[in-house]
Design a protein around this motif. Structure first.
Motif, short mmCIF file in Angstrom:
data_model
loop_
_atom_site.label_atom_id
_atom_site.label_comp_id
_atom_site.label_asym_id
_atom_site.label_seq_id
_atom_site.Cartn_x
_atom_site.Cartn_y
_atom_site.Cartn_z
N VAL A 181 2.80 3.00 -2.94
CA VAL A 181 2.44 3.23 -1.55
C VAL A 181 1.05 2.66 -1.34
CG1 VAL A 181 2.00 5.01 0.18
CG2 VAL A 181 3.84 5.31 -1.48
N HIS A 182 0.90 1.82 -0.35
CA HIS A 182 -0.40 1.20 -0.03
C HIS A 182 -0.97 1.93 1.16
CE1 HIS A 182 0.48 -2.04 -2.81
NE2 HIS A 182 1.71 -2.12 -2.26
N ARG A 183 -2.20 2.45 0.99
CA ARG A 183 -2.83 3.19 2.08
C ARG A 183 -4.06 2.42 2.57
NH1 ARG A 183 -1.27 9.15 0.99
NH2 ARG A 183 0.28 8.69 -0.47
N GLY A 184 -4.33 2.61 3.81
CA GLY A 184 -5.51 2.02 4.39
C GLY A 184 -5.40 0.54 4.63
N GLU A 185 -4.28 -0.04 4.56
CA GLU A 185 -4.09 -1.46 4.81
C GLU A 185 -3.47 -1.65 6.19
OE1 GLU A 185 -1.88 -3.36 1.77
OE2 GLU A 185 -3.17 -2.64 0.17
N ARG A 186 -3.81 -2.82 6.75
CA ARG A 186 -3.21 -3.10 8.05
C ARG A 186 -1.80 -3.63 7.86
NH1 ARG A 186 -6.73 -6.69 11.57
NH2 ARG A 186 -5.25 -6.00 13.10
N GLU A 187 -0.95 -3.25 8.76
CA GLU A 187 0.46 -3.64 8.67
C GLU A 187 0.64 -5.00 9.32
OE1 GLU A 187 4.79 -1.89 10.06
OE2 GLU A 187 3.04 -0.65 10.22
#
Length: 194
Positions: free
Chosen positions: A183-189
Motif C-alpha cells: 500500500v502506497h500512502r501519501g502519493e498522488r494518484e
C-alpha cells in the motif's frame, strides 16, 4: 388380429396344459363353468374388455364386460379337483365370483409370481392375494394407481460425523496465504484521461 386357440385338442382354459400368453392378446379359450350347459363357457379376453359366452338352460348368453370392471389379478390356492393335485392359480377377479376367470394354473409355485405380475401389468389392474378365508386384499399399499413404499427413516442430524469435513474437501490441498499487495500512502494518484 392374432388369436390363440386350442392346441392339440387340449383346452387353453382352466384345465389346460398350454399357457395363455398375456402379451399376445386377444386370446380365446374355453373354461369350465358349473352353471352352464355342458359345463363349458367360451372366453374371449382383450386388453379393454372380456366376452363370456355360455348357454344356461338352452338360452345362449354373451356378456361383454370391460376389464376395468374387474377388481384385479389375484393369486389363489386351488383345492384338489377330479384327482388333480392342489395347485396355485392366477385369477382375473370380478365382484361376482361367477365372472372370475382363471388365467394360469400350476401344481408348483415356481412361475406363479411372474405370471401374476405380468397379467396385472398387461391388464393395468391391481395385484390381489386371497387369504385363508377367501377374502381378497392388496399385498402392497397404493396411492391411486401407484404402489407406495413405507416412508424412510429421517436422517440423524446430531451425530459426531456431521461436523467432519466432507470427503471431497479432504482430498483438496489447503490454499497458500498470499502476501498482501503493498500500500502506497501519501502519493498522488495518476489518472489517465483521453
Amino acid at each position: 388380429m392374432r388369436r390363440q386357440t386350442e392346441l392339440g385338442g387340449h383346452s387353453a382354459g382352466s384345465s389346460r396344459t398350454a399357457r395363455l400368453d398375456p402379451l399376445a392378446l386377444p386370446v380365446r379359450f374355453t373354461a369350465s363353468d358349473a352353471v352352464a350347459d355342458e359345463r363349458v363357457r367360451h372366453v374371449e379376453l382383450h386388453r379393454e374388455h372380456v366376452i363370456l359366452r355360455r348357454a344356461v338352460q338352452g338360452m345362449r348368453i354373451a356378456l361383454n364386460v370391460p376389464v376395468k370392471a374387474f377388481r384385479g389379478v389375484s393369486i389363489r390356492l386351488v383345492p384338489e379337483r377330479e384327482g388333480a393335485p392342489p395347485a396355485v392359480a392366477v385369477y382375473l377377479e370380478h365382484i361376482d365370483p361367477a365372472l372370475s376367470i382363471e388365467l394360469y394354473s400350476a401344481p408348483d409355485s415356481d412361475d406363479i409370481v411372474a405370471e401374476w405380475q405380468l397379467w396385472s401389468r398387461v391388464l393395468s389392474l391391481p395385484r390381489l392375494v386371497a387369504g385363508s378365508d377367501g377374502a381378497l386384499s392388496e399385498p402392497f399399499p397404493r396411492l391411486g394407481a401407484v404402489c407406495c413404499k413405507p416412508p424412510a427413516q429421517r436422517r440423524r442430524r446430531r451425530s459426531p460425523l456431521a461436523k467432519r469435513r466432507p470427503k471431497f474437501l479432504v482430498r483438496r490441498r489447503a490454499g497458500e496465504a498470499r502476501t498482501l499487495a503493498p500500500v502506497h500512502r501519501g502519493e498522488r494518484e495518476i489518472i489517465a484521461r483521453n
